[in-house]
Write a protein that holds these residues in place. Structure first.
Motif, PDB file in Angstrom:
ATOM      1  N   PRO B 134       1.160  -1.364  -0.162  1.00 11.41           N
ATOM      2  CA  PRO B 134      -0.014   0.249  -0.184  1.00 11.41           C
ATOM      3  C   PRO B 134       0.982   1.433   0.391  1.00 11.41           C
ATOM      4  N   ILE B 135      -0.041   2.321  -1.084  1.00 12.72           N
ATOM      5  CA  ILE B 135       1.051   3.179  -0.454  1.00 12.72           C
ATOM      6  C   ILE B 135       1.203   3.815   0.335  1.00 12.72           C
ATOM      7  N   LYS B 136       0.538   4.028   0.845  1.00 19.01           N
ATOM      8  CA  LYS B 136      -0.136   4.656   2.154  1.00 19.01           C
ATOM      9  C   LYS B 136       1.416   3.782   2.899  1.00 19.01           C
ATOM     10  N   GLN B 137       1.351   3.013   3.099  1.00 22.40           N
ATOM     11  CA  GLN B 137       2.367   1.878   3.885  1.00 22.40           C
ATOM     12  C   GLN B 137       3.727   2.948   4.182  1.00 22.40           C
ATOM     13  N   ILE B 138       4.420   3.068   2.095  1.00 22.87           N
ATOM     14  CA  ILE B 138       5.339   4.028   2.028  1.00 22.87           C
ATOM     15  C   ILE B 138       5.529   5.263   2.449  1.00 22.87           C
ATOM     16  N   LYS B 139       4.516   5.526   2.181  1.00 24.60           N
ATOM     17  CA  LYS B 139       4.354   6.895   2.898  1.00 24.60           C
ATOM     18  C   LYS B 139       5.583   6.915   3.711  1.00 24.60           C
ATOM     19  N   GLU B 140       4.683   6.315   4.913  1.00 29.23           N
ATOM     20  CA  GLU B 140       5.356   6.141   6.782  1.00 29.23           C
ATOM     21  C   GLU B 140       6.359   6.467   6.346  1.00 29.23           C
ATOM     22  N   LEU B 141       7.855   5.855   5.458  1.00 29.12           N
ATOM     23  CA  LEU B 141       9.046   5.315   6.068  1.00 29.12           C
ATOM     24  C   LEU B 141       9.913   6.543   5.786  1.00 29.12           C
ATOM     25  N   PRO B 142      11.162   6.993   6.333  1.00 24.46           N
ATOM     26  CA  PRO B 142      12.046   7.765   6.915  1.00 24.46           C
ATOM     27  C   PRO B 142      11.985   8.070   4.893  1.00 24.46           C
ATOM     28  N   VAL B 143      12.267   9.629   4.799  1.00 28.26           N
ATOM     29  CA  VAL B 143      12.756   9.610   2.696  1.00 28.26           C
ATOM     30  C   VAL B 143      14.355  10.502   2.810  1.00 28.26           C
ATOM     31  N   PHE B 144      14.586  10.446   1.612  1.00 28.39           N
ATOM     32  CA  PHE B 144      15.728  10.946   1.529  1.00 28.39           C
ATOM     33  C   PHE B 144      15.695  11.985   0.555  1.00 28.39           C
ATOM     34  N   LEU B 145      16.280  13.560   1.941  1.00 26.60           N
ATOM     35  CA  LEU B 145      16.340  14.753   0.248  1.00 26.60           C
ATOM     36  C   LEU B 145      14.849  15.096   0.263  1.00 26.60           C
ATOM     37  N   GLY B 146      13.903  14.701   1.051  1.00 26.88           N
ATOM     38  CA  GLY B 146      12.386  14.479   0.798  1.00 26.88           C
ATOM     39  C   GLY B 146      11.695  14.431  -0.335  1.00 26.88           C
ATOM     40  N   GLU B 147      12.247  13.133  -0.154  1.00 26.24           N
ATOM     41  CA  GLU B 147      11.627  12.457  -1.755  1.00 26.24           C
ATOM     42  C   GLU B 147      11.534  11.083  -1.351  1.00 26.24           C
ATOM     43  N   GLN B 148      10.119  10.657  -1.795  1.00 31.36           N
ATOM     44  CA  GLN B 148       9.998   9.638  -1.241  1.00 31.36           C
ATOM     45  C   GLN B 148       9.928   8.660  -2.768  1.00 31.36           C
ATOM     46  N   ASP B 149      10.777   7.121  -2.732  1.00 32.80           N
ATOM     47  CA  ASP B 149      10.917   6.434  -3.977  1.00 32.80           C
ATOM     48  C   ASP B 149      10.134   5.169  -3.654  1.00 32.80           C
ATOM     49  N   ILE B 150       9.528   4.755  -4.936  1.00 37.20           N
ATOM     50  CA  ILE B 150       9.397   3.418  -4.995  1.00 37.20           C
ATOM     51  C   ILE B 150      10.247   2.327  -4.700  1.00 37.20           C
ATOM     52  N   LEU B 151      10.954   2.436  -5.844  1.00 32.25           N
ATOM     53  CA  LEU B 151      11.838   1.434  -5.512  1.00 32.25           C
ATOM     54  C   LEU B 151      12.755   1.259  -4.446  1.00 32.25           C
ATOM     55  N   LYS B 152      13.173   2.646  -3.994  1.00 33.62           N
ATOM     56  CA  LYS B 152      13.588   2.077  -2.712  1.00 33.62           C
ATOM     57  C   LYS B 152      13.836   1.796  -2.269  1.00 33.62           C
ATOM     58  N   SER B 153      12.011   2.046  -1.798  1.00 35.70           N
ATOM     59  CA  SER B 153      11.317   0.867  -0.952  1.00 35.70           C
ATOM     60  C   SER B 153      11.581  -0.295  -1.124  1.00 35.70           C
ATOM     61  N   ILE B 154      11.006  -0.835  -2.001  1.00 36.81           N
ATOM     62  CA  ILE B 154      10.874  -2.560  -2.607  1.00 36.81           C
ATOM     63  C   ILE B 154      12.252  -3.084  -2.129  1.00 36.81           C
ATOM     64  N   GLN B 155      13.120  -1.694  -1.955  1.00 34.12           N
ATOM     65  CA  GLN B 155      14.478  -2.721  -1.525  1.00 34.12           C
ATOM     66  C   GLN B 155      14.237  -3.269  -0.008  1.00 34.12           C
ATOM     67  N   LEU B 156      13.560  -3.156   0.045  1.00 33.70           N
ATOM     68  CA  LEU B 156      13.849  -3.616   1.714  1.00 33.70           C
ATOM     69  C   LEU B 156      13.579  -4.366   2.325  1.00 33.70           C
ATOM     70  N   LEU B 157      12.645  -5.319   0.781  1.00 27.89           N
ATOM     71  CA  LEU B 157      11.962  -6.025   1.022  1.00 27.89           C
ATOM     72  C   LEU B 157      12.620  -7.538   1.430  1.00 27.89           C
ATOM     73  N   PRO B 158      11.699  -8.860   1.696  1.00 29.19           N
ATOM     74  CA  PRO B 158      12.862  -9.999   0.998  1.00 29.19           C
ATOM     75  C   PRO B 158      13.090 -10.230   0.418  1.00 29.19           C
ATOM     76  N   GLY B 159      14.390 -10.560  -0.007  1.00 30.50           N
ATOM     77  CA  GLY B 159      14.113 -11.383  -1.633  1.00 30.50           C
ATOM     78  C   GLY B 159      15.197 -10.462  -2.717  1.00 30.50           C
ATOM     79  N   VAL B 160      14.828  -8.870  -2.319  1.00 37.39           N
ATOM     80  CA  VAL B 160      15.217  -7.981  -3.529  1.00 37.39           C
ATOM     81  C   VAL B 160      15.951  -7.445  -2.522  1.00 37.39           C
ATOM     82  N   GLN B 161      17.516  -6.403  -3.262  1.00 39.26           N
ATOM     83  CA  GLN B 161      17.928  -6.258  -2.488  1.00 39.26           C
ATOM     84  C   GLN B 161      18.822  -4.523  -3.697  1.00 39.26           C
TER      85      GLN B 161
END
Lengths: 335, 773
Positions: B134-161
């Motif tokens: 859910p996008i709402k969950q991704i938006k809760e994560l800390p951001v880098f230079l004010g920019e939320q990034d979907i691909l950086k968020s999926i890097q956090l998932l198991p099996g994704v590096q």
């Protein structure tokens, strides 16, 4: 407006902070301990005695000043052929090899280095035979083998020239010899072309008195002797061209830096062209040396490992067969 | 032949099962699930029938359909982040029921709390290796230079590096970067990165949903070995006009959406621009500015949707984005200028049609284009280099719901690819062409598929699929049969085990340098006589469990994947400077990877978050690399850990933190040197490098913690959000890359070889403001 200015200042402050802090940091790394390996350099040539140079590799990281190459002196080196093994002796010589020193700033100066090598006169290299190298040293054992390839004859040397126009409209003429030969079918082959200018050398005979002192000299003969040999860098492989005819181009000096090669003081060019038929392992080794040297420092290139057929070490134990042809006829005019 | 017969039998069995069930007398409950506030359809929302302990989920267009025997049922509708609803249904005829989830209540509805409803899709569906985020969950994560990034968020998932630090490139289950298919509203996005990989091209404000498949691929997806990332854009608010956006240190964004005709049609347009370097340039003196190149990027996502009738809906959407580096220097005598623009363009036209309550179709016409251009001009001389890929696709997908036991998807697709790997043009003066070198490959790709999600009984459910890809190049044709199978067996109400097998083929390939991360210069190439299609076989086994009334969700998956016809450059070769045919500088081998993935998420409560850990390995073997010996893949990462937490202090303040740890990635570094005659024959010795083993040097492990504080501002007509984030809070110097160089030793003043590790991102604070009205 005042609030906007405050936000604007805060924004610029953070922007500047980001600029300052987001810089790279270089940290010297300690790579794992590197254990030196024995490096073999031995290329067998028909009609000659075998010669084996053994040096030692060293860790890359560390001081770059290398005054001498570390030759291996305490190895037992033998070559086996036809079921007979012959032990090679350690020899010293200045030979044509010289070492170099890397000085701070990357400048080089050459200095003579005493080359150590293992050698025997009890063995003449023969075409078609397989030679097995064995190097033993406390805690280290190296093996390798090579089969001396048959020389492939040059069928024909043909003079050709071609004219072309540069993008700026200048017209150039390339002159070259075409060495035509036919690949040996059914086996992996590599070829290298080497060319030498032939210079006429006078052969003298001397007249002696009864005490054996020279009292006179006269020209007895004139011989063509190779001078300024050039080996072209391209290694030709028959991969995908097994059994085909090859045309190797030997460029004549008018389009090369001929000032490096003294133009003959005669109006007829004399050229010796050698076709080296080299063993597959030597071909791969040469290829990898050239590739690594060519691409050194390019981060986009897949790194090149130096190919080796030495079990337990580095380097090459290879062989070659040589055929040669000479070309005399065409008159080349130099500016 | 035997294999084809087996697979054909499997397909027939699948079709027979559907036919058999559809022959019985039943009624259908169907409709669309939507957001009550803005009319956005909800993808993957749950519809659960309490009496039969089973249910379904809405498809990519929010449509659901469930066919049952006549009776009275309690139907629960739920979606993460929304207030669930239940309805009593007397099913004595076919019923169409559109349900809006959100905050608004309707009469006669029984409102139930989230704690009471069973959200067990992860346990109950026969799908594995898939994560809906859910996008709402991704938006809760800390951001880098004010920019939320979907691909950086999926890097956090198991099996994704992740790749190198701070880049958005990702690697799934030991596969390469080119083995990830990224789809935006059905259009393939070939280079989903801005700034050479530092940011993704996806503007979070424009995105409605994303699903990541890393195994257990449903048959509607194909063409890549390792993952499918399916991203859907928002349709646009069809109830009222809405604007949202954000101002950050390096980018700002604005999204506008609203009804064209209230409740029936809407628009959405979202734009984003990167201006960091433009700001820097504006701040420096003109003399410095003239010698500085400029870099910027922007992207734009427009979308329109029209409800044509009760049964027809039309969507038009697209993406347009470019990265541009340019430089111009004018002197008294000459002008030198160069520019590198690169970017993606996509356009999608989709038509939804409801044939009846059981059969839903989506027909799409898709255009996708990626190109990179380099232009150089000095005086009259010009040089231009272009590479790219352009696709035209037509596809039709059907969702067929014959009974509560079956959810069938089938469809066809055709794509015409036009590859322009390298085109260079040289000219002196404007119209005088010196040389032109163009290589164009035009190829066709077809696929047909059928997939059935089949509930066998209360315990056992299957996902059975077959895909038939076909790839036609001038000199070669390839045909494939790709079976997909996932089975779920329920152990108890909260626990299930799943197992799966998938076969995938990949007919187009990305050539990128093995030493440099993803760059805009990477080339896409089609399969040919020389370049065989890549293929993979993947088996996986998983245990899925929910705890504490579904407040916690956990799973463990183990997998083993083999990859055939993998591509690398031959030693000494690269993308640049080769005059050879590209085919001739490639070498082919195989790879395999295996690992275990652990995932634990706390879904609700003031304190929520997740822990993901992967233990894995990925290896390669190429006959012409590393002396034919096995070597680790570049991103063979043994350990990969992500911990993300979020805590809501109250309705205004919240805190989030993210910790990541990963084993270092691998490099090929020389560790020794030795001397032989120059080029093997020269009269002087020269030294050469001893590389020992390909990818034999492992960079140091990286770890980092980011924290963020969010403050919500509520006004009558608008809401705002201040974010204060710190990237890399303890300023850990993580390795970015390593290179070798000669430096002066301070003590002896002699030259010395060093290996240098470059770290680029220390602690970086940021502040950003997001608004919505």
């Amino acid at each position: 407006m005042k609030r906007f200015n405050t936000i604007h200042k805060l924004f610029l402050l953070l922007l500047s902070l980001g600029c300052i802090m987001a810089c790279e940091q270089k940290i010297a790394l300690d790579l794992d301990e590197y254990e030196g390996k024995i490096v073999v350099q031995s290329i067998l040539e028909p009609g000659k005695n075998p010669q084996v140079f053994l040096t030692k590799s060293r860790a890359l990281l560390g001081f770059s000043d290398v005054n001498t190459i570390e030759f291996v002196k305490d190895a037992e080196v033998s070559i086996r052929v036809d079921g007979q093994s012959i032990l090679l002796d350690l020899e010293t010589g200045f030979d044509e090899y010289s070492g170099f020193t890397e000085t701070p700033g990357g400048y080089y100066h050459y200095e003579d280095t005493i080359a150590l090598f293992y050698y025997t006169t009890e063995m003449d290299i023969e075409v078609g035979k397989t030679y097995e190298l064995s190097v033993n040293r406390p805690g280290q054992a190296l093996t390798a083998s090579t089969t001396v390839p048959n020389p492939v004859e040059i069928d024909e040397l043909v003079y050709e020239e071609s004219t072309w126009t540069s993008e700026w409209g200048e017209v150039y003429t390339d002159e070259y010899l075409k060495a035509i030969f036919t690949d040996v079918e059914g086996q992996e082959n590599f070829y290298v072309i080497e060319q030498s200018f032939l210079q006429q050398q006078l052969q003298y005979e001397y007249e002696y008195n009864e005490e054996g002192e020279i009292i006179g000299e006269f020209v007895s003969d004139t011989l063509d002797a190779p001078n300024s040999s050039i080996r072209w860098y391209d290694i030709m492989s028959d991969e995908g061209l097994d059994g085909y005819g090859f045309s190797a181009y030997v460029w004549l000096p008018s389009q090369r830096n001929y000032w490096q090669y003294p133009p003959p003081d005669i109006d007829t060019i004399r050229m010796e062209v050698k076709l080296r038929s080299i063993s597959p392992e030597l071909g791969r080794f040469y290829d990898s040396l050239e590739e690594q040297d060519w691409n050194d420092g390019d981060p986009t290139v897949e790194p090149v490992r130096i190919w080796s057929n030495i079990e337990g070490g580095l380097g090459i134990f290879g062989s070659l067969g040589i055929s040669e042809a000479r070309y005399y006829d065409h008159i080349v005019y130099f500016d | 032949m035997k294999r084809i017969l087996h697979l054909s039998g499997f397909l027939c069995l699948l079709l027979c099962l559907c036919t058999h069930v559809s022959a019985q007398q039943k009624y259908t409950l169907s409709g669309f699930l939507k957001d009550a506030e803005n009319g956005e359809t909800l993808i993957g929302a749950n519809v659960y029938i309490n009496e039969i302990k089973t249910g379904t989920v809405s498809n990519n267009f929010g449509f659901y359909s469930i066919t049952l025997e006549p009776g009275t049922y309690s139907v629960f509708y739920s979606y993460v982040g929304y207030e669930p609803k239940s309805k009593q249904i007397v099913l004595d005829k076919d019923i169409e029921l559109n349900v809006n989830l959100g905050t608004g209540l309707e009469l006669n509805e029984v409102v139930i709390t989230e704690e009471k409803i069973k959200i067990r899709e992860n346990v109950e569906r026969p799908q594995m290796g898939v994560i809906d985020i859910p996008i709402k969950q991704i938006k809760e994560l800390p951001v880098f230079l004010g920019e939320q990034d979907i691909l950086k968020s999926i890097q956090l998932l198991p099996g994704v590096q992740s790749g190198s630090e701070a880049t958005a490139a990702y690697y799934v289950r030991g596969g390469g970067a080119d083995q990830n298919l990224v789809i935006l509203d059905d259009a393939v996005v070939y280079n989903p990165f801005h700034a050479a990989g530092f940011m993704s091209i996806f503007n979070m404000d424009a995105i409605k949903n994303l699903s990541l498949y890393k195994g257990g691929f449903p048959a509607q997806y194909g063409g890549r070995l390792s993952s499918i990332l399916d991203i859907s854009l928002k349709d646009g608010n069809n109830q009222k006009f809405e604007a949202e956006g954000g101002i950050g240190q390096i980018t700002s964004r604005l999204t506008l959406q609203g009804p064209i005709q209230k409740g029936k049609s809407s628009f959405m347009i979202s734009g984003r621009a990167f201006y960091y370097f433009s700001l820097i340039r504006a701040m420096v003196p003109k003399s410095i500015r003239q010698s500085m190149p400029n870099y910027y990027f922007y992207d734009l996502n427009p979308k329109l949707n029209f409800q044509l009738s009760k049964k027809d809906r039309l969507f038009i959407s697209g993406y347009y984005g470019d990265d541009v580096i340019n430089f111009k220097n004018t002197s008294d005598t000459d002008t030198t200028e160069y520019s590198f623009p690169w970017g993606n363009k996509t356009a999608t036209l989709r038509w939804n049609h409801l044939f009846n309550q059981k059969l839903f179709s989506n027909t799409s016409l898709i255009y996708s284009d990626y190109d990179f251009t380099f232009r150089f001009r000095e005086g009259d001389y010009q040089f231009k280099l272009v590479n790219g890929i352009r696709d035209l696709t037509a596809k039709i997908d059907f969702d067929y719901f014959p009974s509560v036991l079956h959810k069938v998807k089938f469809g066809l697709s055709y794509t015409h690819h036009k590859f322009t790997p390298v085109t260079d043009v040289e000219a002196i003066e404007l119209d005088t062409l010196i040389s032109e070198n163009t290589r164009v490959y035009e190829v066709d790709e077809f696929a047909a598929y059928i997939n059935d999600e089949y509930t066998v009984n209360d315990q056992l459910a299957l996902n059975l699929g077959l895909r038939f890809p076909m790839f036609l190049n001038d000199d070669q044709q390839y045909f494939g049969i790709e079976p997909r199978l996932t089975a779920k067996y329920t152990l108890d109400e909260n626990t299930s085990v799943k197992a799966g097998y998938t076969l995938m083929n990949q007919y187009i390939h990305l050539l990128s340098s093995s030493t440099v991360s993803v760059t805009p210069l990477d080339l896409w190439l089609p399969s040919s006589k020389v370049i065989k299609p890549q293929n993979s076989h993947q088996v996986a086994l998983g245990l899925f469990k929910n705890f504490k009334e579904d407040m916690y969700e956990g799973n463990v998956e183990v997998y083993y994947k083999t990859m055939g016809n993998q591509i690398e450059y031959e030693e000494g070769e690269s993308l640049f400077g080769t005059d050879s045919e590209i085919d001739s500088i490639l070498t082919f081998g195989k790879g395999w990877s295996y690992g275990a993935e652990f995932f634990l998420r706390k879904r609700s409560g003031r304190f929520n978050g997740f822990i993901a850990y992967t233990l894995a390995t990925s290896q390669r073997r190429f006959g012409e690399l590393n002396n034919g010996n096995i070597y680790p893949a570049k991103y063979d990462r043994r350990h990969d850990l992500s911990v993300a937490v979020n805590y809501d202090f109250n309705s205004k303040w919240s805190f989030s933190a993210l910790f990541v740890f990963g084993s270092g990635h691998n490099l090929t570094l020389p560790v020794g040197r030795f001397y032989v005659p120059y080029n093997g024959w020269g009269s002087q010795y020269s030294y050469y490098y001893d590389y020992v083993e390909k990818n034999g040097y492992q960079m140091k492990a990286f770890n980092r913690m980011d924290v963020g504080i969010k403050y919500k501002v509520d006004r009558k007509k608008r809401t705002g959000e201040w974010r204060f984030d710190i990237y890399n809070v303890y300023s850990r110097r993580n390795p970015y890359f390593v290179y070798l160089g000669i430096d002066r030793d301070r003590d002896s003043n002699a030259s010395k070889y060093y290996a240098f590790q470059v770290s680029i991102l220390p602690m970086i604070p940021s502040v950003s403001y997001n608004f919505k009205f």
